[in-house]
Design a protein around this motif. Structure first.
Motif, short mmCIF file in Angstrom:
data_model
loop_
_atom_site.label_atom_id
_atom_site.label_comp_id
_atom_site.label_asym_id
_atom_site.label_seq_id
_atom_site.Cartn_x
_atom_site.Cartn_y
_atom_site.Cartn_z
N ALA A 19 -15.46 -1.59 23.96
CA ALA A 19 -16.28 -0.41 23.63
C ALA A 19 -15.43 0.85 23.63
CB ALA A 19 -17.43 -0.30 24.61
N ARG A 20 -14.56 1.01 24.64
CA ARG A 20 -13.72 2.20 24.70
C ARG A 20 -12.69 2.23 23.57
NH1 ARG A 20 -11.30 3.66 30.46
NH2 ARG A 20 -10.41 5.25 29.09
N ALA A 21 -12.18 1.06 23.20
CA ALA A 21 -11.16 1.00 22.16
C ALA A 21 -11.76 0.95 20.76
CB ALA A 21 -10.28 -0.23 22.37
N ARG A 22 -13.08 0.84 20.67
CA ARG A 22 -13.81 0.73 19.39
C ARG A 22 -13.34 -0.51 18.60
NH1 ARG A 22 -12.02 6.29 19.18
NH2 ARG A 22 -13.52 7.61 20.24
N LEU A 23 -13.19 -1.59 19.32
CA LEU A 23 -12.81 -2.88 18.74
C LEU A 23 -13.78 -3.93 19.24
CD1 LEU A 23 -8.94 -2.77 19.24
CD2 LEU A 23 -10.10 -2.89 17.03
N SER A 24 -13.87 -5.03 18.52
CA SER A 24 -14.70 -6.14 18.97
C SER A 24 -13.88 -7.05 19.89
CB SER A 24 -15.19 -6.95 17.78
OG SER A 24 -14.10 -7.62 17.16
N PRO A 25 -14.54 -7.76 20.79
CA PRO A 25 -13.81 -8.75 21.60
C PRO A 25 -13.05 -9.77 20.74
CG PRO A 25 -15.97 -8.34 22.55
CD PRO A 25 -15.95 -7.63 21.21
N LYS A 26 -13.63 -10.13 19.60
CA LYS A 26 -12.95 -11.06 18.70
C LYS A 26 -11.62 -10.49 18.23
CE LYS A 26 -13.58 -13.57 14.34
NZ LYS A 26 -14.51 -13.83 13.20
N ALA A 27 -11.60 -9.19 17.85
CA ALA A 27 -10.37 -8.56 17.41
C ALA A 27 -9.35 -8.52 18.54
CB ALA A 27 -10.66 -7.15 16.90
N LEU A 28 -9.82 -8.25 19.77
CA LEU A 28 -8.91 -8.20 20.90
C LEU A 28 -8.26 -9.57 21.15
CD1 LEU A 28 -10.92 -5.95 23.37
CD2 LEU A 28 -8.79 -5.37 22.18
N ARG A 29 -9.04 -10.63 20.99
CA ARG A 29 -8.46 -11.97 21.17
C ARG A 29 -7.43 -12.25 20.09
NH1 ARG A 29 -14.10 -12.96 22.02
NH2 ARG A 29 -14.56 -13.26 24.25
N LEU A 30 -7.71 -11.81 18.86
CA LEU A 30 -6.74 -11.99 17.77
C LEU A 30 -5.46 -11.21 18.07
CD1 LEU A 30 -5.84 -12.84 14.91
CD2 LEU A 30 -7.07 -10.83 14.04
N TYR A 31 -5.59 -9.98 18.51
CA TYR A 31 -4.41 -9.17 18.78
C TYR A 31 -3.60 -9.75 19.94
CZ TYR A 31 -6.62 -5.66 15.78
OH TYR A 31 -7.20 -5.01 14.72
N ARG A 33 -3.36 -13.06 20.53
CA ARG A 33 -2.65 -14.21 19.94
C ARG A 33 -1.46 -13.77 19.11
NH1 ARG A 33 -7.97 -15.94 18.85
NH2 ARG A 33 -7.72 -15.44 16.63
N GLN A 34 -1.59 -12.61 18.46
CA GLN A 34 -0.52 -12.10 17.60
C GLN A 34 0.55 -11.33 18.37
OE1 GLN A 34 -0.14 -12.65 14.29
NE2 GLN A 34 -1.96 -13.95 14.27
N GLY A 35 0.39 -11.19 19.68
CA GLY A 35 1.38 -10.47 20.47
C GLY A 35 1.31 -8.97 20.35
N LEU A 36 0.17 -8.45 19.91
CA LEU A 36 0.01 -7.01 19.72
C LEU A 36 -0.53 -6.31 20.96
CD1 LEU A 36 -1.57 -7.03 16.16
CD2 LEU A 36 0.54 -5.87 16.77
N LEU A 37 -1.47 -6.96 21.63
CA LEU A 37 -2.15 -6.31 22.75
C LEU A 37 -2.61 -7.38 23.73
CD1 LEU A 37 -3.16 -3.54 23.82
CD2 LEU A 37 -5.32 -4.00 22.65
N ALA A 38 -1.79 -7.67 24.73
CA ALA A 38 -2.12 -8.71 25.70
C ALA A 38 -2.97 -8.12 26.82
CB ALA A 38 -0.84 -9.29 26.28
N PRO A 39 -3.88 -8.90 27.38
CA PRO A 39 -4.65 -8.41 28.54
C PRO A 39 -3.71 -8.11 29.71
CG PRO A 39 -5.59 -10.44 27.65
CD PRO A 39 -4.26 -10.26 26.98
#
Length: 289
Positions: A19-31, A33-39
């Motif tokens: 919500a704060r990043a204005r992204l969906s959880p699905k997009a965060l999981r993709l990012y 996997r792609q090495g862009l934004l790890a938890p």
């Protein structure tokens, strides 16, 4: 009244962070996997992902870059660069986008002319001129090449030839050009010949005897050329065909005969030119019937 924000070092659930990043959880999981934004933390027992508030800025930057249609792999490379270097990488990416869009725009014009049967109107935008070219001594490379291979061949061969001309053949005396002895398309492989006019004929012949790329040295006879000037965006295949067809149509209207292989004459600095800068003449040698 807005709710207070969590500290930047606080762990946030994927839902709150999304919500704060204005992204969906699905997009965060993709990012992830792609090495862009790890938890920042993954609970081993539950698999739940947690992020820190400080990661919001990176997430929003990824979102903005995606709006430019930048591929995820390229975003990952950009985000690993220092700020000023990343800014230049972004500028370089956008230059490629502008060149692609400019090329697509000219392709649309080319296709509209064909689809509407108004090819003659399409030719009117090309200014046709004649020029007399004196005899030239050139060094050259000759290659059978398909259309998708052609840009790489032209760039590499002219680079080698221009270096040889400056260092071994007395210098470059006129604009480099490429001659086509048969059609170059996705099915037909030419051949094509890259040529650089040089000052010293004897040195050119000596260079050709030792060249490792099948280089040649020869004399191109004096001729009259009919040509039209095109922009960098118009050079791309197949829209460049419009320029060729315009010159051929003008030659036929004037009652002239094509007297040799067609040429693309590259008179400008290709790397420095923008999509709408003129860089090339499309030319045919002609004679009276």
């Amino acid at each position: 009244m807005n709710a207070p924000q969590a500290p930047d070092d606080a762990l946030l659930t994927i839902g709150v962070f999304a919500a704060r990043a204005r992204l969906s959880p699905k997009a965060l999981r993709l990012y992830d996997r792609q090495g862009l934004l790890a938890p920042a933390y993954v609970d081993e027992a539950t698999g739940y992902r947690y992020y820190r508030g400080a990661q919001v800025a990176r997430a929003r930057l990824i979102t903005l870059l995606r709006r430019l249609d930048m591929p995820l792999a390229r975003i990952r490379q950009l985000l690993d660069l220092p700020g000023p270097v990343a800014a230049e990488a972004l500028a370089a990416y956008w230059r490629t986008v502008e060149e692609r869009v400019a090329g697509q725009r000219t392709l649309v014009d080319h296709l509209r002319g064909r689809l509407t049967g108004r090819s003659s109107e399409m030719y009117e935008k090309f200014e046709i001129r004649t020029v007399d070219v004196p005899e030239q001594q050139v060094i050259s490379e000759f290659r059978h090449t398909l259309a998708h291979e052609l840009p790489a061949f032209i760039g590499a061969s002219l680079g080698r030839l221009e270096q040889a001309a400056r260092e071994q053949c007395g210098g470059i005396v006129d604009a480099p050009f490429v001659q086509y002895y048969a059609e170059v398309s996705q099915e037909s492989d030419g051949p094509a010949e890259s040529c650089v006019p040089v000052a010293d004929a004897d040195a050119a012949r000596a260079w050709a005897e030792t060249n490792g790329h099948g280089g040649r040295a020869r004399t191109v006879p004096a001729t009259r050329l009919v040509r039209t000037r095109i922009t960098k965006a118009q050079v791309a295949h197949p829209q460049i065909n419009s320029a060729y067809e315009a010159v051929e149509a003008w030659i036929a209207e004037q009652g002239l005969t094509i007297a040799g292989p067609c040429r693309e004459i590259y008179f400008a600095d290709w790397d420095a030119a923008g999509p709408q800068d003129e860089v090339c003449d499309i030319a045919f040698p002609v004679q009276n019937r």
